[in-house]
Write a protein that holds these residues in place. Sequence first.
Motif, PDB file in Angstrom:
ATOM      1  N   GLU A 117      -5.532   5.477  -0.980  1.00 20.10           N
ATOM      2  CA  GLU A 117      -4.244   4.584  -1.142  1.00 20.10           C
ATOM      3  C   GLU A 117      -4.075   4.031  -2.608  1.00 20.10           C
ATOM      4  N   ALA A 118      -3.034   3.735  -2.898  1.00 15.88           N
ATOM      5  CA  ALA A 118      -2.844   2.963  -4.030  1.00 15.88           C
ATOM      6  C   ALA A 118      -2.164   1.727  -3.712  1.00 15.88           C
ATOM      7  N   ILE A 119      -2.263   0.623  -4.356  1.00 12.92           N
ATOM      8  CA  ILE A 119      -1.827  -0.448  -4.237  1.00 12.92           C
ATOM      9  C   ILE A 119      -0.556  -0.764  -5.372  1.00 12.92           C
ATOM     10  N   MET A 120       0.584  -1.069  -5.078  1.00  9.87           N
ATOM     11  CA  MET A 120       1.716  -1.415  -5.979  1.00  9.87           C
ATOM     12  C   MET A 120       2.090  -2.892  -5.773  1.00  9.87           C
ATOM     13  N   PHE A 121       2.312  -3.332  -7.116  1.00 12.90           N
ATOM     14  CA  PHE A 121       2.752  -4.618  -7.207  1.00 12.90           C
ATOM     15  C   PHE A 121       4.138  -4.714  -7.686  1.00 12.90           C
ATOM     16  N   PHE A 122       5.100  -5.500  -6.967  1.00 13.58           N
ATOM     17  CA  PHE A 122       6.414  -5.667  -7.439  1.00 13.58           C
ATOM     18  C   PHE A 122       6.873  -7.023  -7.548  1.00 13.58           C
ATOM     19  N   VAL A 167       0.860  -1.206  -0.073  1.00 14.44           N
ATOM     20  CA  VAL A 167      -0.230  -0.023   0.065  1.00 14.44           C
ATOM     21  C   VAL A 167       0.845   1.122   0.034  1.00 14.44           C
ATOM     22  N   VAL A 168       0.617   2.221  -0.933  1.00 17.04           N
ATOM     23  CA  VAL A 168       1.390   3.466  -0.811  1.00 17.04           C
ATOM     24  C   VAL A 168       0.349   4.723  -0.780  1.00 17.04           C
ATOM     25  N   GLN A 169       0.659   5.747  -0.213  1.00 15.75           N
ATOM     26  CA  GLN A 169      -0.139   6.923  -0.272  1.00 15.75           C
ATOM     27  C   GLN A 169      -0.549   7.338  -1.487  1.00 15.75           C
ATOM     28  N   ASN A 170      -1.571   7.796  -2.043  1.00 13.66           N
ATOM     29  CA  ASN A 170      -1.876   8.309  -3.491  1.00 13.66           C
ATOM     30  C   ASN A 170      -1.827   9.779  -3.359  1.00 13.66           C
ATOM     31  N   GLU A 171      -0.406  10.257  -3.244  1.00 10.60           N
ATOM     32  CA  GLU A 171      -0.150  11.717  -3.229  1.00 10.60           C
ATOM     33  C   GLU A 171       1.082  11.859  -3.849  1.00 10.60           C
ATOM     34  N   PRO A 172       1.520  12.943  -4.007  1.00 10.94           N
ATOM     35  CA  PRO A 172       3.021  13.135  -4.350  1.00 10.94           C
ATOM     36  C   PRO A 172       4.015  12.920  -3.566  1.00 10.94           C
ATOM     37  N   GLY A 173       4.966  12.114  -4.068  1.00  7.38           N
ATOM     38  CA  GLY A 173       5.875  11.636  -3.137  1.00  7.38           C
ATOM     39  C   GLY A 173       5.785  10.257  -2.450  1.00  7.38           C
ATOM     40  N   GLY A 174       4.518   9.979  -2.616  1.00  7.55           N
ATOM     41  CA  GLY A 174       4.148   8.467  -1.929  1.00  7.55           C
ATOM     42  C   GLY A 174       4.910   7.398  -2.379  1.00  7.55           C
ATOM     43  N   LEU A 175       4.897   7.117  -3.652  1.00  8.87           N
ATOM     44  CA  LEU A 175       5.788   6.186  -4.329  1.00  8.87           C
ATOM     45  C   LEU A 175       7.254   6.476  -4.274  1.00  8.87           C
ATOM     46  N   ALA A 176       7.929   7.764  -4.265  1.00 10.69           N
ATOM     47  CA  ALA A 176       8.982   7.889  -4.038  1.00 10.69           C
ATOM     48  C   ALA A 176       9.557   7.322  -2.607  1.00 10.69           C
ATOM     49  N   ILE A 185      16.757  -3.833  -2.113  1.00 11.49           N
ATOM     50  CA  ILE A 185      15.738  -4.905  -2.736  1.00 11.49           C
ATOM     51  C   ILE A 185      15.675  -4.640  -4.299  1.00 11.49           C
ATOM     52  N   ASP A 186      16.232  -5.820  -5.135  1.00 14.40           N
ATOM     53  CA  ASP A 186      16.216  -5.463  -6.496  1.00 14.40           C
ATOM     54  C   ASP A 186      14.890  -5.651  -7.096  1.00 14.40           C
ATOM     55  N   ILE A 187      14.151  -4.666  -8.012  1.00 14.58           N
ATOM     56  CA  ILE A 187      12.755  -4.656  -8.427  1.00 14.58           C
ATOM     57  C   ILE A 187      13.149  -5.171  -9.839  1.00 14.58           C
ATOM     58  N   GLU A 188      12.324  -6.249 -10.363  1.00 20.38           N
ATOM     59  CA  GLU A 188      12.373  -6.435 -11.652  1.00 20.38           C
ATOM     60  C   GLU A 188      11.677  -5.449 -12.634  1.00 20.38           C
ATOM     61  N   TYR A 189      10.283  -5.442 -11.984  1.00 20.39           N
ATOM     62  CA  TYR A 189       9.354  -4.441 -12.483  1.00 20.39           C
ATOM     63  C   TYR A 189       8.281  -4.254 -11.540  1.00 20.39           C
ATOM     64  N   PHE A 190       7.441  -3.386 -11.688  1.00 20.97           N
ATOM     65  CA  PHE A 190       6.334  -2.887 -11.064  1.00 20.97           C
ATOM     66  C   PHE A 190       5.189  -2.357 -11.695  1.00 20.97           C
ATOM     67  N   TYR A 191       3.972  -2.185 -11.053  1.00 18.85           N
ATOM     68  CA  TYR A 191       3.113  -1.514 -11.523  1.00 18.85           C
ATOM     69  C   TYR A 191       1.805  -1.083 -10.364  1.00 18.85           C
ATOM     70  N   SER A 192       0.849  -0.560 -10.656  1.00 17.10           N
ATOM     71  CA  SER A 192      -0.142   0.123  -9.877  1.00 17.10           C
ATOM     72  C   SER A 192      -1.464  -0.447 -10.002  1.00 17.10           C
ATOM     73  N   PHE A 193      -2.431  -0.314  -8.903  1.00 12.60           N
ATOM     74  CA  PHE A 193      -3.742  -0.370  -9.039  1.00 12.60           C
ATOM     75  C   PHE A 193      -4.097   0.525  -8.177  1.00 12.60           C
ATOM     76  N   ILE A 194      -4.826   1.780  -8.599  1.00 13.85           N
ATOM     77  CA  ILE A 194      -5.379   2.907  -7.877  1.00 13.85           C
ATOM     78  C   ILE A 194      -6.965   2.942  -7.730  1.00 13.85           C
ATOM     79  N   PRO A 195      -7.314   2.420  -6.448  1.00 10.28           N
ATOM     80  CA  PRO A 195      -8.848   2.583  -6.335  1.00 10.28           C
ATOM     81  C   PRO A 195      -9.372   3.844  -6.400  1.00 10.28           C
ATOM     82  N   ARG A 196     -10.486   4.198  -7.082  1.00  6.62           N
ATOM     83  CA  ARG A 196     -10.988   5.399  -7.004  1.00  6.62           C
ATOM     84  C   ARG A 196     -11.756   5.784  -5.581  1.00  6.62           C
ATOM     85  N   LYS A 197     -11.911   5.114  -4.684  1.00  6.22           N
ATOM     86  CA  LYS A 197     -12.712   5.468  -3.585  1.00  6.22           C
ATOM     87  C   LYS A 197     -12.164   5.549  -2.347  1.00  6.22           C
ATOM     88  N   ASN A 198     -10.733   5.428  -2.486  1.00  2.00           N
ATOM     89  CA  ASN A 198     -10.005   5.913  -1.288  1.00  2.00           C
ATOM     90  C   ASN A 198      -8.524   6.487  -1.614  1.00  2.00           C
TER      91      ASN A 198
END
Length: 137
Positions: free
Chosen positions: A109-114, A74-83, A94-107
Amino acid sequence: MVKQISVLIEAKKGQAYKPIKTLGEAGVDICAVSVGDTNDFGILRIITRDNDKAINVLKAAGFTVNLTDLIGTVVQNEPGGLANLLAVFEEESIDIEYFYSFIPRKNEEAIMFFKVEEASAALDKLKKRNVVLVETF
């Protein structure tokens, strides 16, 4: 850990539509999706609410599929949250191969998958740093 279904597709216009349509017709709920490609093929990465059904439906339709472990956070859906979250990965080496996100419209927070190397060790490090993890959908 979150399970991701990877579907091998041709690198041609409209190829992502076919497996997505197949899953929709079967009533499979897709939570997140990402597409990556090369000159010869693409990989459609999907997170669903029913992986067993999705895999069976896709295989029956002739698609090549693979199941992969991802770390969901879970990451805060705001500027700097992902950073801020990526800083933890950097600090913990932690070595990341790839990632992408799911951002629900009703809250808020975003969800990041790594996809990472050594997922179990990465999970331990993230838990120690109090990163909020997502286990299932």
